[in-house]
Design a protein around this motif. Sequence first.
Motif, mmCIF file in Angstrom:
data_model
loop_
_atom_site.group_PDB
_atom_site.id
_atom_site.type_symbol
_atom_site.label_atom_id
_atom_site.label_comp_id
_atom_site.label_asym_id
_atom_site.label_seq_id
_atom_site.Cartn_x
_atom_site.Cartn_y
_atom_site.Cartn_z
ATOM 1 N N ARG A 116 15.145 -25.590 -0.471
ATOM 2 C CA ARG A 116 15.230 -24.820 0.775
ATOM 3 C C ARG A 116 15.946 -23.492 0.544
ATOM 4 O O ARG A 116 15.543 -22.456 1.095
ATOM 5 N N TYR A 117 17.011 -23.526 -0.261
ATOM 6 C CA TYR A 117 17.756 -22.286 -0.479
ATOM 7 C C TYR A 117 16.963 -21.301 -1.340
ATOM 8 O O TYR A 117 16.980 -20.091 -1.083
ATOM 9 N N LYS A 124 13.792 -20.967 -1.375
ATOM 10 C CA LYS A 124 12.802 -20.359 -0.477
ATOM 11 C C LYS A 124 13.467 -19.340 0.440
ATOM 12 O O LYS A 124 12.875 -18.292 0.746
ATOM 13 N N HIS A 125 14.685 -19.642 0.881
ATOM 14 C CA HIS A 125 15.439 -18.692 1.701
ATOM 15 C C HIS A 125 15.667 -17.388 0.943
ATOM 16 O O HIS A 125 15.618 -16.294 1.536
ATOM 17 N N GLU A 162 26.213 -17.769 1.841
ATOM 18 C CA GLU A 162 25.321 -17.422 0.731
ATOM 19 C C GLU A 162 26.074 -17.280 -0.578
ATOM 20 O O GLU A 162 25.563 -17.645 -1.642
ATOM 21 N N THR A 165 19.809 -20.762 10.556
ATOM 22 C CA THR A 165 19.482 -20.564 9.146
ATOM 23 C C THR A 165 20.343 -21.467 8.269
ATOM 24 O O THR A 165 19.851 -22.114 7.333
ATOM 25 N N ILE A 179 18.928 -24.718 6.096
ATOM 26 C CA ILE A 179 19.054 -24.777 4.635
ATOM 27 C C ILE A 179 19.664 -26.106 4.211
ATOM 28 O O ILE A 179 19.220 -26.735 3.241
#
Length: 481
Positions: free
Chosen positions: A54-55, A57-58, A358, A409, A413
């Motif tokens: 998921r991350y 893709k983020h 992040e 978001t 994630i």
Amino acid sequence: MRDLFVYNTLTRKKELFKPQTPGHVNIYVCGITPYNHSHMGNARPFVTWDVIKRYLKHLGYEVTHVQNFTDVDDKIINAANGEGVSWDTIANRYIASYFEVMDALHVHRADIYPRVSEHMDAIFTMIQTLINKNIAYVLDNDVYYSVEKFDGYGKLSGRCLDDMMAGARIEVNDKKKHPMDFALWKGAKPGEPAWDSPWGKGRPGWHIECSAMSHQYLGNSFDFHGGGSDLIFPHHENEIAQSEACFGHEPMVRYWLHNGFITINSEKMSKSLHNFFLVKDVLAYYKPDAVRFFLISNHYRSPLDFSDARLKEMTRSLDRVRTSIVNVLALLNMPTGSKSAEADNLLQDAKQIMEDFETAMCDDFNTALASAGIFELAKKVNIYHQAVAQQKVAVDSSVVTEVKRIFRTMTDILGILEDAWQEQSDDVKQTEYAALVETILDIRNECRANKQYELADSIRNKLTELGIIIEDSPQGVRWKK
């Protein structure tokens, strides 16, 4: 795109991630051997890799994710013989069970789920290539890999071949050239499934399966290979030896990532030790979000001790975040007003929290540190919601919309509280909301009638914090949002 650093088991250090193909990431994760229902220790790598995917893709990467099922194995054969059914009956039953609990834990499906039983031709080709290169040898109806023929043997685990030889147990087949030589093909035995091969009927060894399947779908070299730390040796060590010797390309894998064990009283959870908890049984007592959040509550490389106390803590923590999400959605349903310092501060805080989130995720996917930002933002949202509820400030819809985006978001994630963001239809939502408030007010009225004024005031104050204004009048109690 942000710089991402990952800890590589092969080099034993954090490295800047650079994909083999710009903009695209290839992942191979060792899947389950489906001979029983998945336990919590089995679940940890799959939830971990779901968050990693998921991350990625983020960050903007396209991802190809391959995860195998080892559906040919001694444990499956033993289970099938014990029940008097076919091996594939056992495998299919527990593959279905795996998907049931992983779906409940919000684990997104891999792109490809190869099964060993469906890739015999690729396994034959790889074994024959190793024989032709004089790296493998036939012994009766078996085929063995000669570890002495691969100079890099032991580089993943950090083990020396001489030391391994000194500590090696005496094998059943003492004709092997080296005690650490491992089977690529096993000759057929009574009561076992068998396939025709150039070396006679039999079945593949454990390690060759993943090498053949990862090569078929991801090629000579790919970005990530993952699994539990118990797979470093011998499984992943042997994968490297097979693949790099067979295809003549180094490295087979650019970044090896291994998650730590789930423990019970500091002892590894495993079926062999009979100290395991099945995921399906845990889900009977705890919500999937709490179980998933527990699995990512520590850094993935750290051990994680299983306990009811931890799961209850996860439940309480997520309930607080869920309340904050409700407050965000409630704010968006209120009329927008003028700008305010409180709204500006909330937006700046949210942006900084996202930046910190992040930073944590780009430091070897540190979910333990990243998740702290979710609770921090929940607290900030609640403070702003209370100010609005007390009519100290008006709602700034543009700010709340952006805060919602940031909030969601982060939760998306981590794969938690997905249902909390799903708003009900206005009619259903308002009816349920009103019924709940009226019930709480009835309880407050009973408190007042029983002269429990302190408790009645506490209920009123809590409702005010949630944006519900109580007005006591001679005609009775009235309320409004």
